[in-house]
Write a protein that holds these residues in place. Structure first.
Motif, mmCIF file in Angstrom:
data_model
loop_
_atom_site.group_PDB
_atom_site.id
_atom_site.type_symbol
_atom_site.label_atom_id
_atom_site.label_comp_id
_atom_site.label_asym_id
_atom_site.label_seq_id
_atom_site.Cartn_x
_atom_site.Cartn_y
_atom_site.Cartn_z
ATOM 1 N N LEU A 313 -49.053 -3.956 -17.256
ATOM 2 C CA LEU A 313 -47.963 -2.985 -17.293
ATOM 3 C C LEU A 313 -48.453 -1.600 -16.892
ATOM 4 C CD1 LEU A 313 -47.650 -4.323 -20.760
ATOM 5 C CD2 LEU A 313 -45.546 -4.443 -19.447
ATOM 6 N N ALA A 314 -47.512 -0.761 -16.543
ATOM 7 C CA ALA A 314 -47.830 0.626 -16.239
ATOM 8 C C ALA A 314 -47.207 1.523 -17.309
ATOM 9 C CB ALA A 314 -47.303 1.017 -14.862
ATOM 10 N N PRO A 315 -48.003 2.224 -18.096
ATOM 11 C CA PRO A 315 -47.447 3.139 -19.095
ATOM 12 C C PRO A 315 -46.651 4.275 -18.449
ATOM 13 C CG PRO A 315 -49.709 2.590 -19.625
ATOM 14 C CD PRO A 315 -49.454 2.068 -18.236
ATOM 15 N N LEU A 316 -45.746 4.835 -19.233
ATOM 16 C CA LEU A 316 -44.929 5.953 -18.771
ATOM 17 C C LEU A 316 -45.810 7.175 -18.521
ATOM 18 C CD1 LEU A 316 -41.876 6.662 -18.379
ATOM 19 C CD2 LEU A 316 -41.974 7.685 -20.668
ATOM 20 N N GLN A 317 -45.598 7.826 -17.391
ATOM 21 C CA GLN A 317 -46.349 9.032 -17.029
ATOM 22 C C GLN A 317 -45.382 10.211 -16.926
ATOM 23 O OE1 GLN A 317 -49.604 8.961 -16.852
ATOM 24 N NE2 GLN A 317 -49.953 6.728 -16.773
ATOM 25 N N ASN A 318 -45.732 11.313 -17.543
ATOM 26 C CA ASN A 318 -44.881 12.500 -17.518
ATOM 27 C C ASN A 318 -45.331 13.543 -16.509
ATOM 28 O OD1 ASN A 318 -43.153 11.592 -19.644
ATOM 29 N ND2 ASN A 318 -44.784 12.076 -21.111
ATOM 30 N N LYS A 319 -46.501 13.348 -15.909
ATOM 31 C CA LYS A 319 -47.040 14.281 -14.923
ATOM 32 C C LYS A 319 -47.630 13.501 -13.771
ATOM 33 C CE LYS A 319 -50.361 18.091 -14.379
ATOM 34 N NZ LYS A 319 -51.427 18.876 -15.057
ATOM 35 N N ASP A 320 -47.343 13.933 -12.543
ATOM 36 C CA ASP A 320 -47.838 13.247 -11.351
ATOM 37 C C ASP A 320 -47.545 11.746 -11.427
ATOM 38 O OD1 ASP A 320 -48.871 15.611 -10.265
ATOM 39 O OD2 ASP A 320 -50.810 15.329 -11.257
ATOM 40 N N SER A 321 -46.327 11.426 -11.857
ATOM 41 C CA SER A 321 -46.000 10.022 -12.078
ATOM 42 C C SER A 321 -46.095 9.199 -10.799
ATOM 43 C CB SER A 321 -44.605 9.885 -12.693
ATOM 44 O OG SER A 321 -43.626 10.464 -11.848
ATOM 45 N N ALA A 322 -45.660 9.750 -9.673
ATOM 46 C CA ALA A 322 -45.701 8.988 -8.424
ATOM 47 C C ALA A 322 -47.126 8.602 -8.066
ATOM 48 C CB ALA A 322 -45.066 9.791 -7.292
ATOM 49 N N ALA A 323 -48.060 9.514 -8.263
ATOM 50 C CA ALA A 323 -49.462 9.228 -7.948
ATOM 51 C C ALA A 323 -50.023 8.169 -8.890
ATOM 52 C CB ALA A 323 -50.289 10.507 -8.040
ATOM 53 N N HIS A 324 -49.722 8.301 -10.173
ATOM 54 C CA HIS A 324 -50.197 7.308 -11.148
ATOM 55 C C HIS A 324 -49.608 5.925 -10.859
ATOM 56 C CE1 HIS A 324 -52.465 9.807 -13.949
ATOM 57 N NE2 HIS A 324 -51.517 10.724 -13.876
ATOM 58 N N TYR A 325 -48.314 5.895 -10.559
ATOM 59 C CA TYR A 325 -47.664 4.615 -10.324
ATOM 60 C C TYR A 325 -48.162 3.961 -9.030
ATOM 61 C CZ TYR A 325 -44.409 6.085 -14.017
ATOM 62 O OH TYR A 325 -43.844 6.512 -15.203
ATOM 63 N N ALA A 326 -48.486 4.774 -8.035
ATOM 64 C CA ALA A 326 -49.010 4.213 -6.780
ATOM 65 C C ALA A 326 -50.330 3.489 -7.020
ATOM 66 C CB ALA A 326 -49.194 5.318 -5.744
ATOM 67 N N LEU A 327 -51.192 4.093 -7.836
ATOM 68 C CA LEU A 327 -52.466 3.445 -8.155
ATOM 69 C C LEU A 327 -52.251 2.210 -9.026
ATOM 70 C CD1 LEU A 327 -54.792 6.504 -8.880
ATOM 71 C CD2 LEU A 327 -54.732 5.072 -6.831
ATOM 72 N N ALA A 328 -51.355 2.333 -9.999
ATOM 73 C CA ALA A 328 -51.072 1.196 -10.886
ATOM 74 C C ALA A 328 -50.558 0.002 -10.080
ATOM 75 C CB ALA A 328 -50.044 1.605 -11.938
ATOM 76 N N LYS A 329 -49.694 0.273 -9.128
ATOM 77 C CA LYS A 329 -49.136 -0.795 -8.300
ATOM 78 C C LYS A 329 -50.238 -1.556 -7.566
ATOM 79 C CE LYS A 329 -46.170 -1.526 -4.243
ATOM 80 N NZ LYS A 329 -45.295 -0.847 -3.246
ATOM 81 N N GLN A 330 -51.214 -0.822 -7.041
ATOM 82 C CA GLN A 330 -52.297 -1.474 -6.299
ATOM 83 C C GLN A 330 -53.163 -2.346 -7.209
ATOM 84 O OE1 GLN A 330 -54.247 0.772 -2.970
ATOM 85 N NE2 GLN A 330 -53.252 2.510 -3.954
ATOM 86 N N VAL A 331 -53.504 -1.826 -8.367
ATOM 87 C CA VAL A 331 -54.343 -2.591 -9.288
ATOM 88 C C VAL A 331 -53.612 -3.842 -9.769
ATOM 89 C CG1 VAL A 331 -55.495 -2.570 -11.530
ATOM 90 C CG2 VAL A 331 -55.677 -0.587 -10.021
#
Length: 423
Positions: A313-331
């Motif tokens: 799963l990808a935890p909720l991000q409140n800052k730079d969410s797009a960048a965090h989610y892009a990395l999470a998606k790859q992993v």
């Protein structure tokens, strides 16, 4: 494992045997598909580290699992792994999300997913770009809460009944006779009369003990919506009698799954209720032959068994969410994309959560064949109750502990379940 989840704290010989050598790595950019996302947000923020939390502290940084996970680091990004016991991860995640320093990826035992989602700790899969298609419905179910998908299973495992072939042969027990509770109890009585030990299982307080109790609970026809029913009491009486009659060790009250497995490995016990994640270890035993069969239901046939294993799963991000989610998606894509599901599952001693991929996995290694039907028929622990499962499981654990400590006393077993249901 039951995890771990489990689910699944494999130690000693079992740990060494459960992991295979490092398998082929994910593609160089950390994906198994064609995506080329980078850790860059719409505002231009770039992340140089992807933080991943997993519930496998038994695998240190020198382990095959840790090395395999590193192959999923996106190109040019450092993957930082943090590991903690399953029981601690949800609390740690709650604190991290509130503090604004949540990991990019987390692996949670499947019953914890509804809690985490309902508490606002997880990002919807659609926001992250996680592909949730292709997973078996019974295995993927806990990842969807109130109609929203949050993550996907990293793999799946379940429970079965192992037996020591040498003991059963010596004591004149036909494994084919063990198709009901009466058949299993008759086998246990025969084994004890011959001077051998009966069965090991985990009755420890908490989810791990409940996980092992559910096949007997469901196999009696009990429902989690009524843990004080006559059927629930019957299941409690079954395992309570095992303690009272000396079929099972008193340590079962506090044994986790690894400890109960270690007792079986002594070669002194005829049976062990335990997980499919020990199947590879069992196949490599040299002191005796361990064979896996389905856990029996009360009146015959295979008992329903719970699904074990973690969700990615990808935890909720409140800052730079797009960048965090892009990395999470790859992993996440690297771990559970179609090209790598079997590799990842095999690393953990799990089954792939996609039926077709699992069929390939089973065909490639005969150790999995006895488990194929069980994993396809397994039930999600949170399917009926969702986020309410956590409280019900805690009450059921209390009932189980009361029953085991009653050591066969029927009135105490009934009282334990009646009181737990009221709680």
């Amino acid at each position: 494992m039951f995890s771990t989840s489990s689910t699944q704290r494999v130690t000693g010989l079992a740990a060494a045997a459960a992991l295979v050598t490092v398998l082929a790595a994910c593609s160089s950019n950390g994906t198994s598909g064609s995506t080329t996302d980078t850790g860059t947000s719409g505002s231009g923020s770039t992340l140089s580290t992807v933080n991943v939390w997993d519930p496998y502290p038994q695998y240190d940084d020198s382990s095959d699992w840790a090395k395999y996970l590193q192959t999923c680091a996106p190109s040019g990004v450092t993957l930082k792994r943090t590991t903690a016991a399953t029981a601690d991860l949800l609390n740690n995640l709650t604190t991290a999300v509130k503090a604004g320093n949540a990991p990019d990826v987390i692996m949670l035992d499947n019953p914890a997913v509804p809690d985490a989602a309902s508490s606002g700790l997880l990002a919807p899969a659609s926001d992250v770009g996680i592909d949730t298609s292709g997973f078996d419905a019974n295995l993927a179910g806990p990842g969807t809460v109130d109609g929203t998908a949050y993550g996907v299973p990293i793999g799946a495992n379940t429970l079965g009944l192992y037996y020591n072939e040498a003991i059963l042969t010596k004591d004149g027990v036909d494994p084919a006779s063990i198709t009901s509770w009466d058949g299993l109890n008759a086998a246990l009585a025969k084994v004890k009369q011959a001077g051998d030990k009966g069965i090991t299982f985990s009755g420890i307080t908490g989810e791990e003990g409940v996980f092992q109790f559910l096949p007997w609970f469901w196999g009696a026809g009990a429902n989690l919506k009524d843990i004080g029913s006559d059927q629930a009491v019957a299941a409690g009486q079954l395992v309570s009698d095992w303690i009272g009659k000396g079929y099972a060790p008193k340590s079962a009250i506090t044994d986790n799954q690894s400890a109960s497995w270690d007792l079986f490995l002594t070669g002194k016990y005829a049976f062990a209720e335990n997980g499919s994640w020990f199947a590879q270890a069992a196949a490599k035993l040299t002191d005796f032959k361990a064979v896996a069969v389905a856990l029996p239901g009360k009146d015959g046939g295979a008992a329903p068994v719970p699904t074990g294993g973690e969700f990615v799963l990808a935890p909720l991000q409140n800052k730079d969410s797009a960048a965090h989610y892009a990395l999470a998606k790859q992993v996440i894509n690297c771990l559970v994309g179609a090209d790598n599901q079997v590799k990842t599952a095999t690393q953990l001693g799990y089954f792939a959560a996609n039926k077709d991929l699992r069929a390939q996995q089973i065909a490639s290694d005969p150790v999995w064949k006895p488990w194929a039907a069980a994993i396809e028929a397994a039930q999600g622990r949170t399917t009926d109750l969702g986020a309410d499962y956590t409280a019900t499981s805690a009450n059921l654990s209390t009932a189980l502990q009361g029953a085991l400590n009653a050591a066969g006393d029927a009135s105490k077993v009934k009282d334990a379940f009646t009181q737990a249901a009221q709680g």
